[in-house]
Structure formats: structure tokens, C-alpha cells
Motif scaffolding. Sequence first.
Motif, mmCIF file in Angstrom:
data_model
loop_
_atom_site.group_PDB
_atom_site.id
_atom_site.type_symbol
_atom_site.label_atom_id
_atom_site.label_comp_id
_atom_site.label_asym_id
_atom_site.label_seq_id
_atom_site.Cartn_x
_atom_site.Cartn_y
_atom_site.Cartn_z
ATOM 1 N N HIS A 45 41.920 30.502 32.878
ATOM 2 C CA HIS A 45 42.688 31.690 32.506
ATOM 3 C C HIS A 45 41.833 32.926 32.789
ATOM 4 O O HIS A 45 40.704 33.008 32.307
ATOM 5 C CB HIS A 45 43.059 31.615 31.022
ATOM 6 N N ALA A 46 42.375 33.857 33.547
ATOM 7 C CA ALA A 46 41.707 35.135 33.838
ATOM 8 C C ALA A 46 40.262 34.952 34.327
ATOM 9 O O ALA A 46 39.367 35.700 33.940
ATOM 10 C CB ALA A 46 41.743 36.054 32.613
ATOM 11 N N GLY A 47 40.054 33.941 35.175
ATOM 12 C CA GLY A 47 38.733 33.755 35.763
ATOM 13 C C GLY A 47 37.748 32.994 34.885
ATOM 14 O O GLY A 47 36.583 32.856 35.232
ATOM 15 N N TYR A 48 38.201 32.518 33.746
ATOM 16 C CA TYR A 48 37.346 31.751 32.838
ATOM 17 C C TYR A 48 37.968 30.388 32.562
ATOM 18 O O TYR A 48 39.193 30.276 32.412
ATOM 19 C CB TYR A 48 37.185 32.492 31.503
ATOM 20 N N TYR B 117 42.643 39.964 38.703
ATOM 21 C CA TYR B 117 43.056 38.692 38.144
ATOM 22 C C TYR B 117 42.173 38.352 36.945
ATOM 23 O O TYR B 117 42.591 37.665 36.019
ATOM 24 C CB TYR B 117 42.946 37.656 39.265
ATOM 25 N N SER B 118 40.949 38.889 36.969
ATOM 26 C CA SER B 118 39.981 38.570 35.920
ATOM 27 C C SER B 118 39.204 39.829 35.552
ATOM 28 O O SER B 118 38.977 40.693 36.400
ATOM 29 C CB SER B 118 39.015 37.509 36.461
ATOM 30 N N PRO B 119 38.756 39.930 34.286
ATOM 31 C CA PRO B 119 37.904 41.081 33.934
ATOM 32 C C PRO B 119 36.619 41.096 34.770
ATOM 33 O O PRO B 119 36.022 42.156 34.964
ATOM 34 C CB PRO B 119 37.598 40.865 32.448
ATOM 35 N N LEU B 120 36.220 39.915 35.279
ATOM 36 C CA LEU B 120 35.021 39.870 36.122
ATOM 37 C C LEU B 120 35.236 40.638 37.422
ATOM 38 O O LEU B 120 34.310 41.240 37.966
ATOM 39 C CB LEU B 120 34.639 38.415 36.431
ATOM 40 N N SER B 151 33.097 39.086 29.461
ATOM 41 C CA SER B 151 32.793 40.001 30.570
ATOM 42 C C SER B 151 32.007 41.214 30.063
ATOM 43 O O SER B 151 31.155 41.746 30.768
ATOM 44 C CB SER B 151 34.081 40.427 31.292
ATOM 45 N N ASP B 154 28.446 40.190 29.734
ATOM 46 C CA ASP B 154 27.862 40.237 31.080
ATOM 47 C C ASP B 154 27.481 41.662 31.450
ATOM 48 O O ASP B 154 26.375 41.915 31.942
ATOM 49 C CB ASP B 154 28.895 39.756 32.119
#
Lengths: 72, 365
Positions: A45-48, B117-120, B151, B154
Motif C-alpha cells: 500500500h502506497a509504496g510500503y 503513488y507513495s509518500p516516498l 516517510s 526517512d
Amino acid sequence: MCLAVPSLIKSICSQTAEVELSGITRKVSVVLTPEVKVGDYVLVHAGYSISVIDEIEAQETIKMIGDMLKDD
Amino acid sequence: MIRFLDEYRNPELARQLVERIRDRPIEGLRFMEFCGGHTAAIMKHGLRQLLYPKVELLSGPGCPVCVTAISDLDKAIALAREPEIIVATFGDMLKVPGSYSSLQKTRAEGGDVRVVYSPLDALEIAQRNPEKSVVFIGIGFETTAPAIAASLLDAKNQGVTNFFLLSLHKLCPPVIKVLLDSGEIKIDGIICPGHVSVIIGSHPYEFIPRDYGIACVIAGFEPLDILLAIDMLVGQNERAQPEVEIAYRRGVTSDGNTQAKRIMEQVFKVDEADWRGIGIVAESGLRLREEYQAFNAESTFPVELPPALEPKGCLCGEILRGVMTPLDCKLFGKSCTPEYPVGPCMVSSEGTCAAYFLYGDNHGR
Ligand code: SF4
């Protein structure tokens, strides 16, 4: 939004893993699932990766549905 | 065969489960599916129609885009207008109409809005654009908040100072309590959100059977997952023994993901949140803790906003509370479509109006 898809862990390097989903490889962070191993399926989900799929429970549920329908 | 998907899409088993539910002696049960992902799956597979009138399925407020207060969306749009700011957001937010504009329109007018798509991905944009400030629009429930928190850890570890969060995160159990306390809806069971529960586990729902006598089952998102959950909800009602059961054991444990919860708690503290259509709900939102205030977009970039204006005629608020359906809205399918949405419930792929529009439903009430 809360979508999470089962993906196969191909390799892990520190906190990042390469996963495969329908033939596509992508990088995900495994910091939320430190127990993960190569060959596991995870929910991404969301890159994790947010959960390691429990294969035994996955089979049990299908079996339980089958048994339930047989009993009817 | 895609593992853990195809097995749970077996059409023959699904048909038999539908039959089994329809053959039960108990009549006229009403269940709410909290999660927008469930709404979309239920509509896509026609389950609502197949089970009616034995079981009536009602959509709840579980669409993060839809429950974002319009004033918060206005804030995001105002930030996107600032020349030194890049706004990074999940794609679903783009088309949602704010009071005066949308992120999409703002982008067309020259605002720098990027879909991630991702906070990264957003963090990476920040690292590549050190002269700019990147504001990530943090929407989402407990499923998403741990990823956002990770994130930020990080960003902190890497010394990134141009990455900011507009924290609009929301928590599910407190809003379920508000819906039940309102007395507006009468339900016999809740299909609890699967991926929220991956993180929080099953314990946070225990007050529902205990204090309200309402059945709860945590469900996955494939047809068999949802039908199994409905079957279990029917069973709890037959036995008159409401409890919290998990029909999604391959992903959900009773304790949830302790590592994810720990990271979420490290970065965020619980605070009130403003829900569209519902209002301010105590202890249903997440604010950055003191140590992470340097990432707070709201305090770093204060914006002056004109008063928020809800779209005229839109019933999203009522739909999110489960008291109306899209079919009650005069604009549905006429002046409001996924291409030209009036309210957020028509934008998000998990919005109830979008699901009704895409998969059609005239008998589901
Ligand atoms: S159909 Fe459009 S206007 Fe009507 S409630 Fe849904 S989003 Fe709002």
C-alpha cells in the motif's frame, strides 16, 4: 485508497524490497514489516509493505468456505 | 493464476455462498460496509442486488478523499497556488472540486501539482528540488498513516528540510461511534475495513458489539471475502450474539501490525478531525508531534481562506453518513458524472456515487 495488493518479494536489501506483481517489478519499503522474507507475499500500500500474507490462513479460509457449503 | 486473488474470486463458490445467504430464514438485515473499497467491490460484482432484500447493504464514510473537509481541500489548493511550493498528492484528490477551484484546475493555471503513488515519491521530489518546498497532502485512514509516518522518519534521518505534510489523516473507530450515536441509521452489522484492520487489528471495534449490540466482521476485498463476511454477520444475528470476527485472516490479526502502529504513534498524536458531512469528531485525526513540527505544512505556510462553500444540491454528506444513496441525489448521472463531478463521492474510485454510476444500481435500496 486503502487498496493493497498481494505482491511477491523477490529480493530484499536493507529496508527496501523488490516485489513482483503481475510481471511488473517495483521497489517497496519493508520498514513496516520487518519479519518479511524473500518468497513471502505481502500486501503493498502506497509504496510500503503493510502485512505479510499468512499462507496457511489463506488456505484455511478457502477450506472453511468449502466445508461450510458442503454442510448445507 | 494470481496468488491470493484468483482463489477468492471463484465464481462457483461465490454463487453458492450467495444462495446460502439467500436461503437463511432471517429476513431484512441491514449491514453497512464502512470502506469505500468494499463499496466498489460490492457494486462491481453486483452483490448488493444479488442479496437484496434478504440483506440490504448500505455504504459508509470509508472513502478518505470523500471525507476530506472542503476547507482542508481549499487549503491544499491555496498551497498549490504558491510559486515556491510543489504539491504532491494521491491521484484521487486531483479532480475533487473545492469551494472555488480544484487541484487539477490549479495545475492547469500553472500551479505545480504532482500525482504520486507513495509518500516516498514525494520525498524524492523534495530531494530533487531543493529550492522548492514540497507539500504532501496526507489523506487516508490507519492503512496509510503508518506509511506517511515512515516517510517522515526517512526525511528526518536524511536531513531533508523542504518536505512538509498537510496531515488530514482520519481514524475509523471514532467515526463509527459517532454514526451509531447519531441515531440516524439503523443497522444490524458492520463490514469492517480490511486494510485499516491490517494495521489496527480487531480490538478497536470491540465496543461496537459490546455497547451497541451490533455484529462486526472484518473483510477482505475479493467477492468470496465479502460474501463470507456477510454470511458471518448473518450468523451472528441468527445467534443473537454480536462480536468482532475476522473473515480476512490471511491479512489481519487481532493485534494488527504492531510495528506500523509504533511508527505511527512515534510521529503522530491523536486529535480531533473535521469530516465532510459529519463535522468535527473528537480523537479521530492525527497531528504531528512536537518533534516533527518542522514538517508541518499548516504552520509553516499559513494561508488565508475565504469561507468554504459546499456544492449546491450535492448529498455527499448524507451519503457518507449512510442516510441517503446516490439515487436520492437529483444531480446524480445528470449534471454530476465522473467526468464532471460535483462532489467528491463522484470522483474517487471508492466514492459511493462513482461506484453506483460505474456499475449501475436501481434495485439496491
Ligand atoms: S451524485 Fe454528485 S452531486 Fe450528487 S451526491 Fe453524488 S457527488 Fe454529490
